[in-house]
Design a protein around this motif. Structure first.
Motif, PDB file in Angstrom:
ATOM      1  N   TYR A  30       0.803  -1.221   0.000  1.00  0.00           N
ATOM      2  CA  TYR A  30       0.000   0.000   0.000  1.00  0.00           C
ATOM      3  C   TYR A  30       0.840   1.277   0.000  1.00  0.00           C
ATOM      4  CZ  TYR A  30      -3.094  -3.628   1.798  1.00  0.00           C
ATOM      5  OH  TYR A  30      -3.793  -4.795   1.959  1.00  0.00           O
ATOM      6  N   ALA A  31       2.139   1.157   0.258  1.00  0.00           N
ATOM      7  CA  ALA A  31       2.984   2.338   0.382  1.00  0.00           C
ATOM      8  C   ALA A  31       4.383   2.040  -0.155  1.00  0.00           C
ATOM      9  CB  ALA A  31       3.063   2.774   1.850  1.00  0.00           C
ATOM     10  N   ASP A  32       5.110   3.091  -0.475  1.00  0.00           N
ATOM     11  CA  ASP A  32       6.525   2.935  -0.799  1.00  0.00           C
ATOM     12  C   ASP A  32       7.280   2.932   0.524  1.00  0.00           C
ATOM     13  OD1 ASP A  32       5.836   3.011  -3.461  1.00  0.00           O
ATOM     14  OD2 ASP A  32       6.168   5.174  -3.638  1.00  0.00           O
ATOM     15  N   VAL A  33       8.113   1.930   0.761  1.00  0.00           N
ATOM     16  CA  VAL A  33       8.711   1.725   2.076  1.00  0.00           C
ATOM     17  C   VAL A  33      10.226   1.669   1.996  1.00  0.00           C
ATOM     18  CG1 VAL A  33       8.790   0.238   4.110  1.00  0.00           C
ATOM     19  CG2 VAL A  33       6.669   0.419   2.783  1.00  0.00           C
ATOM     20  N   LEU A  34      10.848   2.433   2.872  1.00  0.00           N
ATOM     21  CA  LEU A  34      12.282   2.324   3.137  1.00  0.00           C
ATOM     22  C   LEU A  34      12.447   1.708   4.512  1.00  0.00           C
ATOM     23  CD1 LEU A  34      15.375   3.057   2.894  1.00  0.00           C
ATOM     24  CD2 LEU A  34      14.765   5.266   3.943  1.00  0.00           C
ATOM     25  N   LEU A  35      13.215   0.632   4.611  1.00  0.00           N
ATOM     26  CA  LEU A  35      13.515   0.018   5.904  1.00  0.00           C
ATOM     27  C   LEU A  35      14.995   0.202   6.192  1.00  0.00           C
ATOM     28  CD1 LEU A  35      12.905  -1.695   8.410  1.00  0.00           C
ATOM     29  CD2 LEU A  35      13.229  -3.744   7.004  1.00  0.00           C
ATOM     30  N   ALA A  36      15.299   0.966   7.234  1.00  0.00           N
ATOM     31  CA  ALA A  36      16.679   1.185   7.670  1.00  0.00           C
ATOM     32  C   ALA A  36      16.853   0.522   9.026  1.00  0.00           C
ATOM     33  CB  ALA A  36      16.983   2.680   7.766  1.00  0.00           C
ATOM     34  N   ALA A  37      17.723  -0.478   9.094  1.00  0.00           N
ATOM     35  CA  ALA A  37      17.900  -1.249  10.317  1.00  0.00           C
ATOM     36  C   ALA A  37      19.284  -1.875  10.331  1.00  0.00           C
ATOM     37  CB  ALA A  37      16.827  -2.336  10.417  1.00  0.00           C
ATOM     38  N   PRO A  38      19.794  -2.213  11.520  1.00  0.00           N
ATOM     39  CA  PRO A  38      21.097  -2.875  11.596  1.00  0.00           C
ATOM     40  C   PRO A  38      21.103  -4.170  10.794  1.00  0.00           C
ATOM     41  CG  PRO A  38      20.424  -2.102  13.765  1.00  0.00           C
ATOM     42  CD  PRO A  38      19.241  -1.931  12.862  1.00  0.00           C
ATOM     43  N   ASP A  39      22.194  -4.420  10.084  1.00  0.00           N
ATOM     44  CA  ASP A  39      22.267  -5.604   9.225  1.00  0.00           C
ATOM     45  C   ASP A  39      22.086  -6.899   9.999  1.00  0.00           C
ATOM     46  OD1 ASP A  39      24.671  -5.342  10.577  1.00  0.00           O
ATOM     47  OD2 ASP A  39      25.905  -5.161   8.778  1.00  0.00           O
ATOM     48  N   ARG A  40      22.568  -6.938  11.243  1.00  0.00           N
ATOM     49  CA  ARG A  40      22.451  -8.165  12.031  1.00  0.00           C
ATOM     50  C   ARG A  40      20.998  -8.476  12.377  1.00  0.00           C
ATOM     51  NH1 ARG A  40      21.304  -6.679  17.101  1.00  0.00           N
ATOM     52  NH2 ARG A  40      21.763  -4.522  17.705  1.00  0.00           N
ATOM     53  N   LEU A  41      20.136  -7.459  12.395  1.00  0.00           N
ATOM     54  CA  LEU A  41      18.726  -7.676  12.713  1.00  0.00           C
ATOM     55  C   LEU A  41      17.939  -8.188  11.523  1.00  0.00           C
ATOM     56  CD1 LEU A  41      17.616  -4.645  14.922  1.00  0.00           C
ATOM     57  CD2 LEU A  41      17.994  -6.986  15.642  1.00  0.00           C
ATOM     58  N   VAL A  42      18.229  -7.635  10.349  1.00  0.00           N
ATOM     59  CA  VAL A  42      17.413  -7.990   9.183  1.00  0.00           C
ATOM     60  C   VAL A  42      17.934  -9.223   8.460  1.00  0.00           C
ATOM     61  CG1 VAL A  42      16.635  -5.620   8.858  1.00  0.00           C
ATOM     62  CG2 VAL A  42      18.694  -6.399   7.691  1.00  0.00           C
ATOM     63  N   ALA A  43      19.222  -9.536   8.607  1.00  0.00           N
ATOM     64  CA  ALA A  43      19.806 -10.650   7.860  1.00  0.00           C
ATOM     65  C   ALA A  43      19.040 -11.968   8.036  1.00  0.00           C
ATOM     66  CB  ALA A  43      21.278 -10.825   8.236  1.00  0.00           C
ATOM     67  N   PRO A  44      18.637 -12.345   9.267  1.00  0.00           N
ATOM     68  CA  PRO A  44      17.931 -13.627   9.410  1.00  0.00           C
ATOM     69  C   PRO A  44      16.540 -13.644   8.783  1.00  0.00           C
ATOM     70  CG  PRO A  44      18.827 -12.869  11.519  1.00  0.00           C
ATOM     71  CD  PRO A  44      18.878 -11.722  10.576  1.00  0.00           C
ATOM     72  N   HIS A  45      16.012 -12.459   8.435  1.00  0.00           N
ATOM     73  CA  HIS A  45      14.618 -12.390   7.984  1.00  0.00           C
ATOM     74  C   HIS A  45      14.471 -11.758   6.596  1.00  0.00           C
ATOM     75  CE1 HIS A  45      13.736 -13.360  12.144  1.00  0.00           C
ATOM     76  NE2 HIS A  45      14.429 -12.303  12.517  1.00  0.00           N
ATOM     77  N   VAL A  46      15.594 -11.503   5.928  1.00  0.00           N
ATOM     78  CA  VAL A  46      15.524 -10.753   4.667  1.00  0.00           C
ATOM     79  C   VAL A  46      14.740 -11.507   3.602  1.00  0.00           C
ATOM     80  CG1 VAL A  46      17.666 -11.675   3.663  1.00  0.00           C
ATOM     81  CG2 VAL A  46      16.927  -9.334   3.114  1.00  0.00           C
ATOM     82  N   ASP A  47      14.673 -12.834   3.707  1.00  0.00           N
ATOM     83  CA  ASP A  47      13.916 -13.599   2.716  1.00  0.00           C
ATOM     84  C   ASP A  47      12.406 -13.376   2.853  1.00  0.00           C
ATOM     85  OD1 ASP A  47      13.977 -14.935   5.197  1.00  0.00           O
ATOM     86  OD2 ASP A  47      13.549 -16.857   4.267  1.00  0.00           O
ATOM     87  N   LYS A  48      11.972 -12.771   3.949  1.00  0.00           N
ATOM     88  CA  LYS A  48      10.556 -12.472   4.153  1.00  0.00           C
ATOM     89  C   LYS A  48      10.180 -11.100   3.601  1.00  0.00           C
ATOM     90  CE  LYS A  48      10.630 -14.931   8.602  1.00  0.00           C
ATOM     91  NZ  LYS A  48      12.081 -14.997   8.776  1.00  0.00           N
ATOM     92  N   LEU A  49      11.153 -10.375   3.064  1.00  0.00           N
ATOM     93  CA  LEU A  49      10.942  -8.979   2.677  1.00  0.00           C
ATOM     94  C   LEU A  49      10.611  -8.886   1.190  1.00  0.00           C
ATOM     95  CD1 LEU A  49      11.082  -6.263   4.163  1.00  0.00           C
ATOM     96  CD2 LEU A  49      13.431  -6.032   3.357  1.00  0.00           C
ATOM     97  N   ASP A  50       9.528  -8.182   0.883  1.00  0.00           N
ATOM     98  CA  ASP A  50       9.147  -7.961  -0.501  1.00  0.00           C
ATOM     99  C   ASP A  50      10.246  -7.158  -1.209  1.00  0.00           C
ATOM    100  OD1 ASP A  50       7.874  -6.646  -2.839  1.00  0.00           O
ATOM    101  OD2 ASP A  50       6.071  -7.594  -2.076  1.00  0.00           O
ATOM    102  N   PRO A  51      10.624  -7.541  -2.442  1.00  0.00           N
ATOM    103  CA  PRO A  51      11.654  -6.788  -3.171  1.00  0.00           C
ATOM    104  C   PRO A  51      11.300  -5.327  -3.392  1.00  0.00           C
ATOM    105  CG  PRO A  51      11.249  -8.908  -4.220  1.00  0.00           C
ATOM    106  CD  PRO A  51      10.189  -8.737  -3.173  1.00  0.00           C
ATOM    107  N   ALA A  52      10.014  -4.990  -3.269  1.00  0.00           N
ATOM    108  CA  ALA A  52       9.608  -3.597  -3.440  1.00  0.00           C
ATOM    109  C   ALA A  52      10.104  -2.707  -2.310  1.00  0.00           C
ATOM    110  CB  ALA A  52       8.090  -3.500  -3.529  1.00  0.00           C
ATOM    111  N   VAL A  53      10.461  -3.294  -1.172  1.00  0.00           N
ATOM    112  CA  VAL A  53      10.953  -2.509  -0.038  1.00  0.00           C
ATOM    113  C   VAL A  53      12.391  -2.091  -0.304  1.00  0.00           C
ATOM    114  CG1 VAL A  53      11.496  -2.531   2.425  1.00  0.00           C
ATOM    115  CG2 VAL A  53       9.438  -3.687   1.587  1.00  0.00           C
TER     116      VAL A  53
END
Length: 390
Positions: A30-53
């Motif tokens: 529904y929106a254009d999204v920028l996610l800024a977060a420490p790499d160690r936090l997102v690395a285990p879950h990046v496969d759950k992230l839509d490429p549009a983010v």
């Protein structure tokens, strides 16, 4: 703001990795999204992230490295400016960002308050002084909380003002946790960070009361935190405990929740809990204490049981009742799964969060300048590719 305008949201997180990835993924519809977060936090879950983010992972320096902290914040802010959001959504507790964001005054600010104050014994959250956390909260255009308990505390701290505080359930996490491991009938799971406020000592003290009626009971403790030796000394029957005092990967999390027959939260203090959505997603009943926002998450007699805190007897009675009734456990687990899917789905949380963003953008004193900018920016159709950064 025109209803046809597709919101641009900058989501900044220093904690709660899976939570923010799930939210960013759902919002991207529904929106254009920028996610800024420490790499160690997102690395285990990046496969759950839509490429549009649009993902901006950054290395998080130690808190006592001021120059590196300032450089990191500068890089994050530079990324936000390049993205040109309509609203910034901040989650986490971080003394440098807590001070920097309110002073920026460039975009409307939404803050999610996961915990009102640092919990007893939680040395990580105590690194951010309470007045610093309140500094960013007081200057936010909108606040999001996960329980009525926290909303009441926040309203009191803000002088009775609660008009900008939205109550929203904790987003569903762990819904993709699958494991070939079978459930073990009399296995109790205590999962998560181990700090004083989690009340682990009362579960350990309850073990002799439980095993007297369920001789083959086992208790799994999975997580890291404070020094564990003091808990080991409390164990009357250490052979009945399975201890994994370490970081638990997502794969092992799936295994442990699948193996467990009951998930227990013997907390002595709480705001809310991300463990309960994990348990519900795995269709496990929950035994929790009547502290903080936990009673808002556990339906007594339907998705689990609520007991008095600091009472090993009450805790033992509730756990034994479920251990000895497999049909009741499965019924409560199924109720919990339906509850989390109905009330906490990422889709529903995203839609509710978008309404908070619109209120923040509509009430912010800097709104007019941003609307002028967005008016000259072409709107991107919902199905058009967004810029990504991996």
């Amino acid at each position: 703001m025109s209803s046809k305008h597709r919101l641009r949201v900058a989501l900044i997180s220093t904690n709660f990795g899976e939570y923010c990835v799930r939210l960013a993924h759902a919002l991207s519809r529904y929106a254009d999204v920028l996610l800024a977060a420490p790499d160690r936090l997102v690395a285990p879950h990046v496969d759950k992230l839509d490429p549009a983010v649009r993902l901006f992972p950054f290395r998080s320096p130690r808190l006592r490295q001021p120059f590196r902290q300032l450089r990191t914040i500068r890089n994050v802010f530079r990324e936000i400016v390049a993205f040109a959001p309509d609203v910034v959504h901040y989650q986490g507790f971080h003394p440098w960002l807590d001070l920097a964001l309110p002073l920026w005054h460039r975009y409307p600010l939404v803050c999610t308050v996961h915990d009102f104050r640092p919990h007893p014994g939680d040395k990580l959250s105590q690194k951010t002084p309470f007045w610093v956390e309140m500094f960013v909260r007081r200057r936010a255009d909108q606040l999001i909380v996960h329980s009525e308990h926290i909303r009441t505390l926040m309203a009191h701290e803000l002088g009775g003002a609660s008009g900008n505080i939205s109550l929203m359930p904790h987003i569903q996490i762990g819904q993709e946790l699958v494991s070939p491991v079978r459930e073990e009938e009399h296995l109790i799971l205590f999962f998560g960070r181990i700090w004083e406020y989690k009340g682990l000592e009362y579960l350990i003290r309850a073990e002799p009361l439980i095993s007297a009626r369920v001789p083959d009971v086992r208790i799994m403790i999975a997580g890291q935190g404070e020094e564990f030796s003091r808990y080991s000394r409390l164990m009357v029957h250490p052979e009945r405990f399975i201890v994994h005092n370490e970081f638990i990967s997502e794969e092992r999390t799936a295994e442990y929740f699948r193996r467990a027959s009951i998930v227990v939260l013997p907390y002595i203090e709480a705001s809310q809990s991300g463990v309960i959505p994990l348990a519900y997603s795995a269709a496990k009943p929950v035994v929790a204490t009547t502290v903080g926002g936990l009673p808002e998450m556990v339906e007594h007699g339907r998705t689990g049981y609520l007991v008095a805190p600091r009472s090993e007897k009450h805790l033992a009675d509730a756990l034994v009742g479920l251990l000895l009734d497999g049909n009741l456990r499965r019924e409560m687990g199924a109720n919990g799964k339906r509850k989390v899917e109905r009330e906490c789905s990422p889709e529903d949380i995203a839609l509710k969060t978008l309404e908070v963003y619109r209120r923040a953008a509509g009430s912010s004193p800097t709104r007019s300048g941003r609307e002028q900018d967005s008016a000259s920016r072409p709107l991107r159709p919902d199905n058009a590719p967004a810029e990504t950064r991996q």
